[in-house]
Design a protein around this motif. Structure first.
Motif, PDB file in Angstrom:
ATOM      1  N   MET A 100       0.820  -1.204   0.000  1.00  0.00           N
ATOM      2  CA  MET A 100       0.000   0.000   0.000  1.00  0.00           C
ATOM      3  C   MET A 100       0.860   1.262   0.000  1.00  0.00           C
ATOM      4  O   MET A 100       0.501   2.271  -0.624  1.00  0.00           O
ATOM      5  N   VAL A 101       1.993   1.219   0.694  1.00  0.00           N
ATOM      6  CA  VAL A 101       2.913   2.366   0.666  1.00  0.00           C
ATOM      7  C   VAL A 101       3.393   2.608  -0.760  1.00  0.00           C
ATOM      8  O   VAL A 101       3.387   3.739  -1.260  1.00  0.00           O
ATOM      9  N   PHE A 102       3.796   1.539  -1.444  1.00  0.00           N
ATOM     10  CA  PHE A 102       4.300   1.685  -2.802  1.00  0.00           C
ATOM     11  C   PHE A 102       3.180   2.013  -3.794  1.00  0.00           C
ATOM     12  O   PHE A 102       3.435   2.638  -4.828  1.00  0.00           O
ATOM     13  N   LEU A 103       1.955   1.604  -3.492  1.00  0.00           N
ATOM     14  CA  LEU A 103       0.823   1.988  -4.333  1.00  0.00           C
ATOM     15  C   LEU A 103       0.630   3.501  -4.289  1.00  0.00           C
ATOM     16  O   LEU A 103       0.439   4.146  -5.331  1.00  0.00           O
ATOM     17  N   GLY A 104       0.683   4.073  -3.085  1.00  0.00           N
ATOM     18  CA  GLY A 104       0.578   5.524  -2.960  1.00  0.00           C
ATOM     19  C   GLY A 104       1.717   6.218  -3.684  1.00  0.00           C
ATOM     20  O   GLY A 104       1.514   7.241  -4.361  1.00  0.00           O
ATOM     21  N   PHE A 105       2.904   5.666  -3.583  1.00  0.00           N
ATOM     22  CA  PHE A 105       4.074   6.213  -4.266  1.00  0.00           C
ATOM     23  C   PHE A 105       3.877   6.158  -5.780  1.00  0.00           C
ATOM     24  O   PHE A 105       4.181   7.127  -6.494  1.00  0.00           O
ATOM     25  N   MET A 106       3.365   5.037  -6.281  1.00  0.00           N
ATOM     26  CA  MET A 106       3.195   4.850  -7.718  1.00  0.00           C
ATOM     27  C   MET A 106       2.173   5.834  -8.294  1.00  0.00           C
ATOM     28  O   MET A 106       2.415   6.481  -9.320  1.00  0.00           O
ATOM     29  N   VAL A 107       1.027   5.955  -7.634  1.00  0.00           N
ATOM     30  CA  VAL A 107      -0.035   6.832  -8.123  1.00  0.00           C
ATOM     31  C   VAL A 107       0.430   8.287  -8.150  1.00  0.00           C
ATOM     32  O   VAL A 107       0.196   9.028  -9.110  1.00  0.00           O
ATOM     33  N   CYS A 108       1.101   8.706  -7.089  1.00  0.00           N
ATOM     34  CA  CYS A 108       1.517  10.109  -6.979  1.00  0.00           C
ATOM     35  C   CYS A 108       2.843  10.392  -7.671  1.00  0.00           C
ATOM     36  O   CYS A 108       3.198  11.561  -7.840  1.00  0.00           O
ATOM     37  N   GLY A 109       3.583   9.353  -8.061  1.00  0.00           N
ATOM     38  CA  GLY A 109       4.867   9.562  -8.730  1.00  0.00           C
ATOM     39  C   GLY A 109       4.712  10.283 -10.053  1.00  0.00           C
ATOM     40  O   GLY A 109       5.393  11.269 -10.328  1.00  0.00           O
ATOM     41  N   ALA A 153      -0.333   4.447   2.940  1.00  0.00           N
ATOM     42  CA  ALA A 153      -0.437   4.732   1.510  1.00  0.00           C
ATOM     43  C   ALA A 153      -0.348   6.236   1.263  1.00  0.00           C
ATOM     44  O   ALA A 153       0.275   6.687   0.289  1.00  0.00           O
ATOM     45  N   MET A 154      -0.958   7.031   2.149  1.00  0.00           N
ATOM     46  CA  MET A 154      -0.875   8.489   2.041  1.00  0.00           C
ATOM     47  C   MET A 154       0.561   8.969   2.267  1.00  0.00           C
ATOM     48  O   MET A 154       1.019   9.917   1.623  1.00  0.00           O
ATOM     49  N   VAL A 155       1.268   8.314   3.181  1.00  0.00           N
ATOM     50  CA  VAL A 155       2.679   8.649   3.402  1.00  0.00           C
ATOM     51  C   VAL A 155       3.478   8.379   2.121  1.00  0.00           C
ATOM     52  O   VAL A 155       4.320   9.186   1.712  1.00  0.00           O
ATOM     53  N   GLY A 156       3.207   7.247   1.472  1.00  0.00           N
ATOM     54  CA  GLY A 156       3.890   6.918   0.219  1.00  0.00           C
ATOM     55  C   GLY A 156       3.670   7.972  -0.843  1.00  0.00           C
ATOM     56  O   GLY A 156       4.574   8.289  -1.624  1.00  0.00           O
ATOM     57  N   CYS A 157       2.474   8.552  -0.865  1.00  0.00           N
ATOM     58  CA  CYS A 157       2.164   9.615  -1.825  1.00  0.00           C
ATOM     59  C   CYS A 157       3.044  10.837  -1.563  1.00  0.00           C
ATOM     60  O   CYS A 157       3.553  11.467  -2.498  1.00  0.00           O
ATOM     61  N   GLY A 158       3.239  11.184  -0.292  1.00  0.00           N
ATOM     62  CA  GLY A 158       4.101  12.313   0.044  1.00  0.00           C
ATOM     63  C   GLY A 158       5.552  12.056  -0.280  1.00  0.00           C
ATOM     64  O   GLY A 158       6.269  12.939  -0.774  1.00  0.00           O
ATOM     65  N   VAL A 159       6.019  10.828  -0.038  1.00  0.00           N
ATOM     66  CA  VAL A 159       7.407  10.475  -0.323  1.00  0.00           C
ATOM     67  C   VAL A 159       7.686  10.564  -1.824  1.00  0.00           C
ATOM     68  O   VAL A 159       8.803  10.889  -2.242  1.00  0.00           O
ATOM     69  N   ALA A 160       6.662  10.322  -2.662  1.00  0.00           N
ATOM     70  CA  ALA A 160       6.821  10.468  -4.113  1.00  0.00           C
ATOM     71  C   ALA A 160       7.201  11.901  -4.466  1.00  0.00           C
ATOM     72  O   ALA A 160       8.010  12.139  -5.374  1.00  0.00           O
ATOM     73  N   GLY A 161       6.622  12.871  -3.761  1.00  0.00           N
ATOM     74  CA  GLY A 161       6.982  14.272  -3.986  1.00  0.00           C
ATOM     75  C   GLY A 161       8.389  14.576  -3.519  1.00  0.00           C
ATOM     76  O   GLY A 161       9.149  15.281  -4.188  1.00  0.00           O
ATOM     77  N   VAL A 162       8.764  14.022  -2.369  1.00  0.00           N
ATOM     78  CA  VAL A 162      10.110  14.237  -1.826  1.00  0.00           C
ATOM     79  C   VAL A 162      11.172  13.711  -2.793  1.00  0.00           C
ATOM     80  O   VAL A 162      12.249  14.311  -2.948  1.00  0.00           O
ATOM     81  N   SER A 163      10.883  12.614  -3.474  1.00  0.00           N
ATOM     82  CA  SER A 163      11.874  12.007  -4.372  1.00  0.00           C
ATOM     83  C   SER A 163      12.217  12.907  -5.547  1.00  0.00           C
ATOM     84  O   SER A 163      13.268  12.728  -6.180  1.00  0.00           O
ATOM     85  N   GLN A 164      11.362  13.897  -5.874  1.00  0.00           N
ATOM     86  CA  GLN A 164      11.673  14.834  -6.952  1.00  0.00           C
ATOM     87  C   GLN A 164      12.837  15.752  -6.581  1.00  0.00           C
ATOM     88  O   GLN A 164      13.367  16.471  -7.424  1.00  0.00           O
ATOM     89  N   GLY A 165      13.232  15.734  -5.316  1.00  0.00           N
ATOM     90  CA  GLY A 165      14.386  16.506  -4.888  1.00  0.00           C
ATOM     91  C   GLY A 165      15.657  16.081  -5.598  1.00  0.00           C
ATOM     92  O   GLY A 165      16.592  16.879  -5.744  1.00  0.00           O
ATOM     93  N   PHE A 166      15.719  14.828  -6.066  1.00  0.00           N
ATOM     94  CA  PHE A 166      16.897  14.357  -6.795  1.00  0.00           C
ATOM     95  C   PHE A 166      17.054  15.122  -8.105  1.00  0.00           C
ATOM     96  O   PHE A 166      18.173  15.466  -8.510  1.00  0.00           O
ATOM     97  N   VAL A 167      15.937  15.404  -8.778  1.00  0.00           N
ATOM     98  CA  VAL A 167      15.971  16.177 -10.021  1.00  0.00           C
ATOM     99  C   VAL A 167      16.427  17.601  -9.738  1.00  0.00           C
ATOM    100  O   VAL A 167      17.290  18.150 -10.434  1.00  0.00           O
ATOM    101  N   LEU A 168      15.833  18.210  -8.709  1.00  0.00           N
ATOM    102  CA  LEU A 168      16.193  19.581  -8.339  1.00  0.00           C
ATOM    103  C   LEU A 168      17.687  19.695  -8.042  1.00  0.00           C
ATOM    104  O   LEU A 168      18.364  20.642  -8.464  1.00  0.00           O
ATOM    105  N   LYS A 169      18.210  18.715  -7.331  1.00  0.00           N
ATOM    106  CA  LYS A 169      19.633  18.709  -6.976  1.00  0.00           C
ATOM    107  C   LYS A 169      20.505  18.521  -8.210  1.00  0.00           C
ATOM    108  O   LYS A 169      21.499  19.240  -8.400  1.00  0.00           O
ATOM    109  N   THR A 170      20.145  17.594  -9.077  1.00  0.00           N
ATOM    110  CA  THR A 170      20.944  17.283 -10.258  1.00  0.00           C
ATOM    111  C   THR A 170      21.074  18.486 -11.180  1.00  0.00           C
ATOM    112  O   THR A 170      22.137  18.717 -11.777  1.00  0.00           O
ATOM    113  N   GLU A 171      20.015  19.278 -11.295  1.00  0.00           N
ATOM    114  CA  GLU A 171      20.009  20.388 -12.252  1.00  0.00           C
ATOM    115  C   GLU A 171      20.920  21.543 -11.839  1.00  0.00           C
ATOM    116  O   GLU A 171      21.142  22.460 -12.631  1.00  0.00           O
ATOM    117  N   PHE A 172      21.439  21.530 -10.636  1.00  0.00           N
ATOM    118  CA  PHE A 172      22.365  22.568 -10.186  1.00  0.00           C
ATOM    119  C   PHE A 172      23.830  22.120 -10.201  1.00  0.00           C
ATOM    120  O   PHE A 172      24.726  22.929  -9.980  1.00  0.00           O
TER     121      PHE A 172
END
Length: 497
Positions: A100-109, A153-172
């Motif tokens: 369920m955690v990964f389901l939330g991550f997948m939907v919100c990813g 599952a809701m926590v997984g959805c939030g972690v999907a947003g946090v993972s976008q930090g890798f893109v933000l970091k890479t672009e600098f």
């Protein structure tokens, strides 16, 4: 000399003085016009500014986001024995928590990636911090198993947003520093994993798992306040037509690094087709996208498979250990059927901690592989080695031998996950980088959803049958890497397709 000749001579001298005074001004104006005619891109600016104090700040704050992500994911391995006992859960019910955690991550990813490309990376990452912290705190008050899996599952959805930090970091980060700095982010993931295990060791036996979760929210709350020091991606701003905002960010970074920007004006084409899935499936990226989706599926499948397998083998004493003590010789069952209910002992926590150290032990080797062989060959080597170690994990050994094998396996699967992150952030253009990462992370969570049923349910029936799927997936993925059409080693980040 006549008066008329004197008058002409004085006039001539005055005229020459005026010309001499005006000439430098004219030269300066010509120089300014020449600079105004020059243009530069964000890539030029990032390379010219180079590495400095800003990147250290970026590395610490954005790296700390990995601590949050690791704690939320590793929490599942620590809390599984506790909720199994409290709600008398079967194996499939425990596995469903991770799913369920990964389901939330997948939907919100995918959704998070689309929003990040359309409206900015910063908003998505900050929102992910707030969202995951809020629902993680609510999880500690879950009155039933049903509420627990919904909130996770809701926590997984939030972690999907946090993972976008890798893109933000890479672009600098300048191109020549990416292969060194990005793998070092594994240190923060290891710290997060170790922190949640230490919390479990200290808090769970005395205050219970609910207080462990409440305390684990603290890093997220701290990062919410620290995140104001990280600017929006300049690459995103120019792609959205916000050139002035991008220049302001670049000037600030240059000032922090005590460097200068290239001469001229910042010029980048504005792209209206930001965040379009058509870019990912265009002829240029179609094969790359399909193979990357499978690589991400395998990366998540084997990583969480190794994490949950180690937890399950220790909790249920399924290890083939030559020198097992009396406690680890007992297969824990209730009289009414197969229901294990025993919390982790100190030695179990110790084994998990040592295996977490494996995630950074081979970082120097990872950096060397990336710089020498490139991204594609590094992925191939790591996946083949991971397949080998998954299979020999079934061989009978001492407890020390099992700990060493687990240590090396965690090193390999962690390095593999890190490399696939780096390759994805480098291969896609800015206009679709976050969406590309979002699609990839969503496919990875499918692997994360399946892994618990292999590592926690099938493992109870047969250890060798549970380890084989992980090894086979690694071998197939290694073969698929040879079909990757693009190598990103040393290449500049693309702005558009």
């Amino acid at each position: 000399m006549s008066d008329s000749m004197k008058t002409q001579l004085v006039s001539s001298i005055h005229l020459q003085e005026v010309e001499l005074q005006e000439k430098p001004a004219d030269d300066k104006q010509d120089s300014n016009n020449s600079n105004n005619d020059k243009t530069f891109t964000v890539e030029d600016a990032v390379e010219k500014i180079g590495f400095g104090r800003f990147h250290i700040l970026l590395f610490v704050i954005m790296g700390s986001s990995n601590i949050v992500e690791a704690m939320e994911i590793m929490l599942l391995a620590v809390v599984s024995p506790e909720i199994r006992c409290e709600w008398r859960l079967d194996d499939w019910q425990v596995a469903l928590v991770s799913t369920m955690v990964f389901l939330g991550f997948m939907v919100c990813g995918v959704l998070g990636g689309y929003i990040a490309d359309r409206y900015g990376r910063w908003k998505v990452v900050f929102g992910g911090f707030v969202w995951s912290a809020y629902f993680s705190l609510l999880t500690s008050f879950a009155p039933s198993y049903g509420w627990f899996i919904f909130l996770r599952a809701m926590v997984g959805c939030g972690v999907a947003g946090v993972s976008q930090g890798f893109v933000l970091k890479t672009e600098f980060i300048p191109a020549k520093h990416r292969a060194t700095l990005l793998p070092l982010a594994t240190i923060f993931w290891m710290l997060g994993s170790m922190l949640i295990i230490i919390l479990g060791m200290l808090v769970v036996p005395t205050l219970g798992w609910r207080w462990m979760i409440r305390i684990s929210v603290t890093p997220s709350i701290i990062l919410i306040f620290l995140f104001k020091f990280i600017p929006e991606s300049a690459r995103y701003n120019v792609s959205a037509g916000k050139t002035e905002a991008a220049m302001k960010t670049l000037h600030w970074i240059a000032k922090m690094n005590r460097a200068s920007l290239p001469p001229g004006r910042l010029v980048e084409p504005v792209t209206s087709e930001r965040g379009s899935w058509r870019i990912l499936l265009s002829p240029l990226f179609r094969r790359t996208s399909v193979l990357l989706w499978y690589s991400w599926f395998v990366a998540s499948f084997i990583y969480y498979g190794s994490v949950l397998s180690s937890s399950e083998l220790l909790e249920k004493n399924l290890l083939c250990v030559i020198d097992a003590d009396k406690e680890h010789q007992v297969k824990h069952r209730h009289e009414d059927g197969l229901c294990y209910c025993i919390p982790f002992g100190y030695s179990d926590y110790q084994t998990l901690l040592i295996s977490c150290l494996g995630e950074v032990a081979l970082v120097p080797a990872n950096i060397a592989l990336l710089n020498v062989f490139g991204r594609k060959m590094t992925l191939t080597v790591l996946q083949l080695l991971a397949a080998f170690f998954f299979m020999i994990l079934n061989i009978c050994s001492t407890m020390f031998g099992f700990t060493v094998l687990l240590f090396l396996l965690r090193s390999l699967v962690s390095m593999n996950f890190n490399v696939v992150y780096i390759y994805t952030a480098e291969v896609y253009p800015t206009v679709a980088r976050s969406l590309g990462m979002g699609f990839c992370t969503s496919f990875s969570r499918i692997g994360g959803m399946i892994a618990p049923f292999i590592a926690q349910v099938l493992m109870s029936q047969s250890v060798i049958l549970a380890l084989c799927p992980f090894a086979v997936a690694c071998v197939l993925c290694a073969l698929g890497n040879f079909l990757m059409p693009i190598e990103t080693k040393g290449r500049a980040l693309l702005q558009n397709s």
